[in-house]
Design an enzyme around this catalytic site. Structure first.
Site, PDB file in Angstrom:
ATOM      1  N   TYR A 126     -94.665  77.740  55.239  1.00 19.83           N
ATOM      2  CA  TYR A 126     -95.122  77.626  56.521  1.00 19.83           C
ATOM      3  C   TYR A 126     -96.779  77.763  56.225  1.00 19.83           C
ATOM      4  O   TYR A 126     -97.505  76.889  57.209  1.00 19.83           O
ATOM      5  CB  TYR A 126     -94.688  78.731  57.517  1.00 19.83           C
ATOM      6  CG  TYR A 126     -95.319  78.874  58.652  1.00 19.83           C
ATOM      7  CD1 TYR A 126     -95.001  77.524  59.649  1.00 19.83           C
ATOM      8  CD2 TYR A 126     -96.311  79.667  59.183  1.00 19.83           C
ATOM      9  CE1 TYR A 126     -95.973  77.565  60.946  1.00 19.83           C
ATOM     10  CE2 TYR A 126     -97.259  79.494  60.500  1.00 19.83           C
ATOM     11  CZ  TYR A 126     -96.845  78.457  61.252  1.00 19.83           C
ATOM     12  OH  TYR A 126     -97.554  78.357  62.320  1.00 19.83           O
TER      13      TYR A 126
ATOM     14  N   ARG B  11     -94.246  85.253  69.056  1.00 23.01           N
ATOM     15  CA  ARG B  11     -94.239  84.340  67.918  1.00 23.01           C
ATOM     16  C   ARG B  11     -94.211  85.387  66.510  1.00 23.01           C
ATOM     17  O   ARG B  11     -94.490  86.480  66.313  1.00 23.01           O
ATOM     18  CB  ARG B  11     -95.588  83.579  67.591  1.00 23.01           C
ATOM     19  CG  ARG B  11     -95.599  82.754  68.812  1.00 23.01           C
ATOM     20  CD  ARG B  11     -97.111  82.028  68.375  1.00 23.01           C
ATOM     21  NE  ARG B  11     -98.148  82.872  68.744  1.00 23.01           N
ATOM     22  CZ  ARG B  11     -99.214  82.551  68.754  1.00 23.01           C
ATOM     23  NH1 ARG B  11     -99.754  81.443  68.633  1.00 23.01           N
ATOM     24  NH2 ARG B  11    -100.320  83.730  68.821  1.00 23.01           N
TER      25      ARG B  11
END
Ligand code: RWZ
Length: 363
Positions: free
Chosen positions: A161, A221
């Site tokens: 990521y 998140r």
């Protein structure tokens, strides 16, 4: 100033504000880009402004295009079935005169509303630069789309990521440096080292922003990998509850230990730079990152609010980082600070599983 570093800050801010208005280009599209840059990034506006003329516009556009992509990724009001194709198409849409989409809030919404100006400036850049920006934007958009449905579970996921959202920024920056002719051709192919540069910064932000990200509305998140936090707590949310403080600190230190893997590679990358302005563009954010990690290490404040360096200290390191010598000195200062924190024999710290690794990685 050195005795009262905080006092210089208002002066410095006023100075920069004046510089920005004075220097704003006459061409309206370019003026929009340089006017927007300091609104969407406090620190990068300064280091981009001081780049050599031949690279400044390219980096200004590079930053704004990726910031716009990030705004789309972040906007939870865009449904997934619209967002995924948008992330994939973003690199093409960013080359179509007049294109824009509604996303983000405040200064990010303003960037999106004025996006046609960014496209105009992009289309006027050197072909080589366009190719790099297009390529990074395409790969980043595709990577972000993958992670909309896949969570960050393992440390490998976490690295992947971070590669998409930050490592690719490093890769693209190196390609721009090489294309400008101001740095060695080798930077165009230095993907591994460039990736480490981005990961060191991105991981520092992810660590520091734990609370902000988990409190995000409408949905939290979560970027900390379960492979790490799972060793200490049963949910990522547990870290912020005071009754779990000891476990939370061990977990935080583990995250910092992981980020420190990238530091030696980042020094190796910077040792090869020969242009003074490019060196500062790279080195200043890296110094801020290691300073932030030193500040966050074993610090329960990370779970209570935003841990910030003193403004005066930021200004001091921004001005002082001007050679490999001062860069190494800064890494030494913060490395020593981290080491001291890791070695300090408190009962709770004795059982900290990554304590020895941290000390080793700073050796
Ligand atoms: C520095 C040329 C804002 C572009 C990407 C940045 C948005 C969020 C990921 C492009 C240092 C913090 C800025 C790690 C790269 N994605 N965070 C230039 C941009 C760290 C920079 C910011 C990433 C990024």
């Amino acid at each position: 100033f050195l005795e009262h570093p905080d006092e210089i800050w208002p002066t410095l801010q006023a100075y920069w504000a004046a510089q920005q208005t004075k220097k704003l280009p006459k061409q309206p599209d370019l003026a929009f880009c340089y006017g927007t840059l300091p609104k969407v990034s406090r620190s990068f506006a300064i280091v981009i402004q001081q780049l050599p003329e031949g690279l400044r516009d390219a980096f200004c556009v590079f930053y704004l295009v990726l910031r716009a992509l990030d705004t789309v990724e972040d906007d939870m009001s865009i449904p997934i079935d619209k967002k995924v194709p948008l992330l994939h198409a973003f690199h093409n849409l960013s080359q179509q005169r007049g294109w824009t989409t509604k996303a983000g809030v405040a200064e990010y919404a303003d960037l999106m509303a004025g996006y046609p100006a960014v496209i105009q400036v992009y289309l006027q850049l050197d072909q080589q630069y366009c190719k790099v920006i297009d390529d990074v934007c395409r790969r980043m958009g595709a990577g972000m789309a993958d992670f909309i449905t896949d969570d960050v579970i393992t440390v490998d996921d976490y690295d992947l990521y971070c590669h998409y959202v930050a490592g690719l920024v490093g890769v693209g920056s190196s390609q721009l440096f090489a294309a400008s002719g101001l740095e060695s051709e080798q930077y165009a192919a230095a993907d591994e080292l460039s990736n480490h540069m981005g990961l060191f910064l991105q991981k520092t932000n992810i660590i520091r922003d734990y609370l902000e990200d988990i409190m995000e509305e409408p949905a939290p998140r979560m970027f900390w990998p379960r492979e790490i936090w799972g060793k200490y707590v049963s949910s990522l949310d547990d870290l912020r509850h005071p009754q779990n403080e000891a476990a939370a600190l061990h977990c935080l230190n583990h995250m910092i230990c992981d980020a420190l893997r990238h530091a030696p590679h980042s020094l190796e990358y910077m040792v090869g730079l020969r242009n003074y302005q490019i060196f500062r563009f790279c080195a200043i954010p890296q110094v801020m990152a290691i300073a932030t990690l030193a500040l966050c290490y074993n610090n329960p404040a990370v779970f209570r609010g935003k841990v910030k360096m003193r403004r005066g200290q930021t200004a001091k390191y921004m001005m002082e980082t001007d050679s490999m010598q001062t860069l190494l000195e800064a890494f030494m200062d913060f490395g020593t600070m981290l080491c001291k924190k890791a070695k300090s024999h408190r009962i709770a710290m004795a059982k900290d599983p990554t304590r020895e690794t941290v000390v080793e990685r700073l050796g």
